[in-house]
Write a protein that holds these residues in place. Structure first.
Motif, PDB file in Angstrom:
ATOM      1  N   ALA A  22     -62.594   7.494  98.862  1.00 48.39           N
ATOM      2  CA  ALA A  22     -63.010   6.097  99.027  1.00 48.39           C
ATOM      3  C   ALA A  22     -63.677   5.596  97.744  1.00 48.39           C
ATOM      4  O   ALA A  22     -63.490   4.439  97.345  1.00 48.39           O
ATOM      5  CB  ALA A  22     -63.956   5.954 100.212  1.00 48.39           C
ATOM      6  N   ALA A  23     -64.439   6.453  97.085  1.00 50.41           N
ATOM      7  CA  ALA A  23     -65.067   6.080  95.817  1.00 50.41           C
ATOM      8  C   ALA A  23     -64.008   5.864  94.738  1.00 50.41           C
ATOM      9  O   ALA A  23     -64.097   4.923  93.949  1.00 50.41           O
ATOM     10  CB  ALA A  23     -66.051   7.170  95.385  1.00 50.41           C
ATOM     11  N   THR A  24     -62.994   6.715  94.721  1.00 49.91           N
ATOM     12  CA  THR A  24     -61.909   6.572  93.755  1.00 49.91           C
ATOM     13  C   THR A  24     -61.143   5.279  94.000  1.00 49.91           C
ATOM     14  O   THR A  24     -60.829   4.545  93.059  1.00 49.91           O
ATOM     15  CB  THR A  24     -60.952   7.776  93.845  1.00 49.91           C
ATOM     16  N   GLU A  25     -60.870   4.962  95.259  1.00 46.67           N
ATOM     17  CA  GLU A  25     -60.162   3.723  95.600  1.00 46.67           C
ATOM     18  C   GLU A  25     -60.983   2.493  95.221  1.00 46.67           C
ATOM     19  O   GLU A  25     -60.440   1.492  94.773  1.00 46.67           O
ATOM     20  CB  GLU A  25     -59.818   3.687  97.091  1.00 46.67           C
ATOM     21  N   ALA A  26     -62.296   2.560  95.403  1.00 44.30           N
ATOM     22  CA  ALA A  26     -63.163   1.439  95.016  1.00 44.30           C
ATOM     23  C   ALA A  26     -63.067   1.203  93.508  1.00 44.30           C
ATOM     24  O   ALA A  26     -63.028   0.055  93.054  1.00 44.30           O
ATOM     25  CB  ALA A  26     -64.605   1.714  95.431  1.00 44.30           C
ATOM     26  N   CYS A  27     -63.013   2.266  92.732  1.00 42.49           N
ATOM     27  CA  CYS A  27     -62.866   2.133  91.277  1.00 42.49           C
ATOM     28  C   CYS A  27     -61.520   1.520  90.932  1.00 42.49           C
ATOM     29  O   CYS A  27     -61.437   0.606  90.114  1.00 42.49           O
ATOM     30  CB  CYS A  27     -63.001   3.494  90.597  1.00 42.49           C
ATOM     31  N   ARG A  28     -60.459   2.015  91.553  1.00 44.14           N
ATOM     32  CA  ARG A  28     -59.119   1.497  91.263  1.00 44.14           C
ATOM     33  C   ARG A  28     -58.972   0.033  91.663  1.00 44.14           C
ATOM     34  O   ARG A  28     -58.232  -0.710  91.041  1.00 44.14           O
ATOM     35  CB  ARG A  28     -58.066   2.324  91.992  1.00 44.14           C
ATOM     36  N   ALA A  29     -59.679  -0.373  92.726  1.00 47.84           N
ATOM     37  CA  ALA A  29     -59.586  -1.757  93.209  1.00 47.84           C
ATOM     38  C   ALA A  29     -60.456  -2.710  92.397  1.00 47.84           C
ATOM     39  O   ALA A  29     -60.432  -3.909  92.629  1.00 47.84           O
ATOM     40  CB  ALA A  29     -59.971  -1.810  94.682  1.00 47.84           C
ATOM     41  N   GLY A  30     -61.245  -2.180  91.475  1.00 45.31           N
ATOM     42  CA  GLY A  30     -62.084  -3.033  90.644  1.00 45.31           C
ATOM     43  C   GLY A  30     -63.428  -3.366  91.258  1.00 45.31           C
ATOM     44  O   GLY A  30     -64.076  -4.318  90.848  1.00 45.31           O
ATOM     45  N   HIS A  31     -63.874  -2.578  92.243  1.00 44.09           N
ATOM     46  CA  HIS A  31     -65.140  -2.839  92.911  1.00 44.09           C
ATOM     47  C   HIS A  31     -66.313  -2.095  92.267  1.00 44.09           C
ATOM     48  O   HIS A  31     -67.422  -2.136  92.794  1.00 44.09           O
ATOM     49  CB  HIS A  31     -65.051  -2.452  94.386  1.00 44.09           C
ATOM     50  N   VAL A  32     -66.065  -1.409  91.163  1.00 39.94           N
ATOM     51  CA  VAL A  32     -67.122  -0.650  90.494  1.00 39.94           C
ATOM     52  C   VAL A  32     -67.242  -1.143  89.056  1.00 39.94           C
ATOM     53  O   VAL A  32     -66.240  -1.277  88.351  1.00 39.94           O
ATOM     54  CB  VAL A  32     -66.808   0.870  90.513  1.00 39.94           C
ATOM     55  N   ARG A  33     -68.461  -1.392  88.636  1.00 36.53           N
ATOM     56  CA  ARG A  33     -68.732  -1.814  87.257  1.00 36.53           C
ATOM     57  C   ARG A  33     -69.849  -0.954  86.689  1.00 36.53           C
ATOM     58  O   ARG A  33     -70.837  -0.690  87.369  1.00 36.53           O
ATOM     59  CB  ARG A  33     -69.138  -3.283  87.207  1.00 36.53           C
ATOM     60  N   ASN A  35     -72.382  -1.062  83.538  1.00 38.50           N
ATOM     61  CA  ASN A  35     -72.939  -1.948  82.505  1.00 38.50           C
ATOM     62  C   ASN A  35     -72.102  -3.222  82.345  1.00 38.50           C
ATOM     63  O   ASN A  35     -71.849  -3.687  81.244  1.00 38.50           O
ATOM     64  CB  ASN A  35     -73.070  -1.217  81.172  1.00 38.50           C
ATOM     65  N   GLY A  36     -71.624  -3.769  83.472  1.00 45.08           N
ATOM     66  CA  GLY A  36     -70.887  -5.019  83.460  1.00 45.08           C
ATOM     67  C   GLY A  36     -69.395  -4.900  83.234  1.00 45.08           C
ATOM     68  O   GLY A  36     -68.675  -5.876  83.359  1.00 45.08           O
ATOM     69  N   GLU A  37     -68.891  -3.720  82.913  1.00 41.83           N
ATOM     70  CA  GLU A  37     -67.471  -3.513  82.639  1.00 41.83           C
ATOM     71  C   GLU A  37     -66.813  -2.790  83.810  1.00 41.83           C
ATOM     72  O   GLU A  37     -67.414  -1.885  84.398  1.00 41.83           O
ATOM     73  CB  GLU A  37     -67.278  -2.669  81.369  1.00 41.83           C
ATOM     74  N   ARG A  38     -65.563  -3.183  84.130  1.00 41.76           N
ATOM     75  CA  ARG A  38     -64.819  -2.489  85.184  1.00 41.76           C
ATOM     76  C   ARG A  38     -64.683  -1.017  84.850  1.00 41.76           C
ATOM     77  O   ARG A  38     -64.441  -0.657  83.704  1.00 41.76           O
ATOM     78  CB  ARG A  38     -63.431  -3.083  85.335  1.00 41.76           C
ATOM     79  N   ALA A  39     -64.841  -0.176  85.867  1.00 39.10           N
ATOM     80  CA  ALA A  39     -64.806   1.267  85.643  1.00 39.10           C
ATOM     81  C   ALA A  39     -63.576   1.892  86.285  1.00 39.10           C
ATOM     82  O   ALA A  39     -63.205   1.554  87.395  1.00 39.10           O
ATOM     83  CB  ALA A  39     -66.056   1.905  86.223  1.00 39.10           C
ATOM     84  N   LYS A  40     -62.966   2.818  85.554  1.00 44.61           N
ATOM     85  CA  LYS A  40     -61.888   3.633  86.105  1.00 44.61           C
ATOM     86  C   LYS A  40     -62.529   4.850  86.761  1.00 44.61           C
ATOM     87  O   LYS A  40     -63.659   5.218  86.433  1.00 44.61           O
ATOM     88  CB  LYS A  40     -60.935   4.062  84.994  1.00 44.61           C
ATOM     89  N   PRO A  41     -61.835   5.511  87.686  1.00 45.88           N
ATOM     90  CA  PRO A  41     -62.451   6.631  88.407  1.00 45.88           C
ATOM     91  C   PRO A  41     -62.965   7.761  87.512  1.00 45.88           C
ATOM     92  O   PRO A  41     -64.003   8.358  87.802  1.00 45.88           O
ATOM     93  CB  PRO A  41     -61.325   7.140  89.310  1.00 45.88           C
ATOM     94  N   ALA A  42     -62.283   8.057  86.413  1.00 44.29           N
ATOM     95  CA  ALA A  42     -62.677   9.187  85.565  1.00 44.29           C
ATOM     96  C   ALA A  42     -63.684   8.796  84.487  1.00 44.29           C
ATOM     97  O   ALA A  42     -64.102   9.641  83.701  1.00 44.29           O
ATOM     98  CB  ALA A  42     -61.447   9.801  84.913  1.00 44.29           C
ATOM     99  N   GLY A  48     -79.404   6.008  82.627  1.00 40.57           N
ATOM    100  CA  GLY A  48     -79.702   4.687  82.095  1.00 40.57           C
ATOM    101  C   GLY A  48     -78.612   3.666  82.328  1.00 40.57           C
ATOM    102  O   GLY A  48     -78.833   2.474  82.138  1.00 40.57           O
ATOM    103  N   ASP A  49     -77.409   4.094  82.736  1.00 45.16           N
ATOM    104  CA  ASP A  49     -76.322   3.153  83.005  1.00 45.16           C
ATOM    105  C   ASP A  49     -76.595   2.387  84.297  1.00 45.16           C
ATOM    106  O   ASP A  49     -77.134   2.941  85.259  1.00 45.16           O
ATOM    107  CB  ASP A  49     -74.981   3.883  83.155  1.00 45.16           C
ATOM    108  N   GLU A  50     -76.199   1.092  84.301  1.00 43.34           N
ATOM    109  CA  GLU A  50     -76.288   0.296  85.524  1.00 43.34           C
ATOM    110  C   GLU A  50     -74.934   0.342  86.205  1.00 43.34           C
ATOM    111  O   GLU A  50     -73.913   0.023  85.597  1.00 43.34           O
ATOM    112  CB  GLU A  50     -76.650  -1.148  85.209  1.00 43.34           C
ATOM    113  N   VAL A  51     -74.917   0.738  87.475  1.00 44.41           N
ATOM    114  CA  VAL A  51     -73.684   0.855  88.244  1.00 44.41           C
ATOM    115  C   VAL A  51     -73.743  -0.153  89.388  1.00 44.41           C
ATOM    116  O   VAL A  51     -74.715  -0.185  90.143  1.00 44.41           O
ATOM    117  CB  VAL A  51     -73.496   2.288  88.802  1.00 44.41           C
TER     118      VAL A  51
END
Length: 126
Positions: A22-33, A35-42, A48-51
């Motif tokens: 589910a966490a991987t799918e959230a990343c692929r769907a663009g629901h994870v950022r 520091n303000g940038e879209r994140a890929k699962p890997a 210190g990073d903001e998620v």
């Protein structure tokens, strides 16, 4: 612990997602950022990073304190981040959604126009 971890593993480990997939799918769907940038699962996450994670319509905001990649208890997970998620609005302030009676069938044209007017998307009242 390690100095960095995969973002999907970290989201799962700190209990923002119920499963790793589910966490991987959230990343692929663009629901994870990160520091303000879209994140890929890997993508790697460091201290210190903001998620920002959007789960079930709610955006969770956290600053990484410690990187972990294995699921831990909720009390330990709480020490691995600083949760900056704002509290949800009180029930009295939430937007009311009109509910139709069960079995009432499709809305008529008049009903649909009333619904649209309530939502603020309708045209001029008749």
């Amino acid at each position: 612990m390690a100095d960095s971890a995969r973002v999907d593993a970290w989201i799962w480990a700190v209990r923002f997602a119920k499963t790793r997939s589910a966490a991987t799918e959230a990343c692929r769907a663009g629901h994870v950022r990160i520091n303000g940038e879209r994140a890929k699962p890997a993508q790697r996450v460091r201290s210190g990073d903001e998620v920002r994670v959007r789960v079930a319509g709610i955006e969770r905001i956290a600053v990484v304190q410690q990187t972990i990649s294995k699921r831990v208890s909720a009390s330990v997970a709480a020490t691995c981040m600083i949760d900056l998620t704002p509290p949800p609005p009180p029930a009295a302030e939430r937007e009311l959604v009109p509910q139709r009676d069960r079995g009432a069938g499709r809305p008529t044209k008049r009903d649909r126009r009333e619904i649209e007017r309530l939502r603020g998307r309708g045209g001029p009242p008749h």
